[in-house]
Design an enzyme around this catalytic site. Structure first.
Site, PDB file in Angstrom:
ATOM      1  CB  CYS A   1      41.400  47.111  46.250  1.00  0.00           C
ATOM      2  SG  CYS A   1      39.770  46.573  46.843  1.00  0.00           S
TER       3      CYS A   1
ATOM      4  CB  CYS B   1      41.127  43.649  47.103  1.00  0.00           C
ATOM      5  SG  CYS B   1      39.979  44.412  46.106  1.00  0.00           S
TER       6      CYS B   1
END
Length: 104
Positions: A31, A34
């Site tokens: 991600c 992230c």
């Protein structure tokens, strides 16, 4: 203090067993947002080491926790007090916003 990695096995002990607020970053290694948020979470962990617990949960490795806390998008940050969710932040957040959620 470094950010702690939580697993399904360690999650409840850390979150419920802490007298201090606990920030949990639900994330995944694939991600992009992230990964962008990761260094910010580490800074928050260092700056609040004596007041809070900062931890991460890899949703790929702990799918049960993602389901349990209704994590629909990542990154999602949950703040726990006394084992209960008191704040939910979704997406990349500025460090000040995260720190404010922890100290509220």
């Amino acid at each position: 203090m470094k950010t702690r990695e939580l697993t399904s096995a360690s999650f409840d002990d850390v979150v419920s067993g802490s007298a201090a607020p606990v920030l949990v970053d639900f994330w995944a290694p694939w991600c992009g947002p992230c990964l962008q948020l990761g260094p910010v979470i580490d800074q928050v962990a260092e700056e609040t080491a004596d007041q809070a617990v900062v931890a991460k949960v890899n949703v790929d490795e702990a799918r049960d926790l993602a389901v349990r806390y209704n994590i629909r998008s990542i990154p999602t940050l949950l703040v726990f007090r006394g084992g209960e969710v008191v704040e939910r932040l979704q997406g990349v957040q500025p460090k000040e916003r995260i720190a404010a959620a922890l100290s509220a």
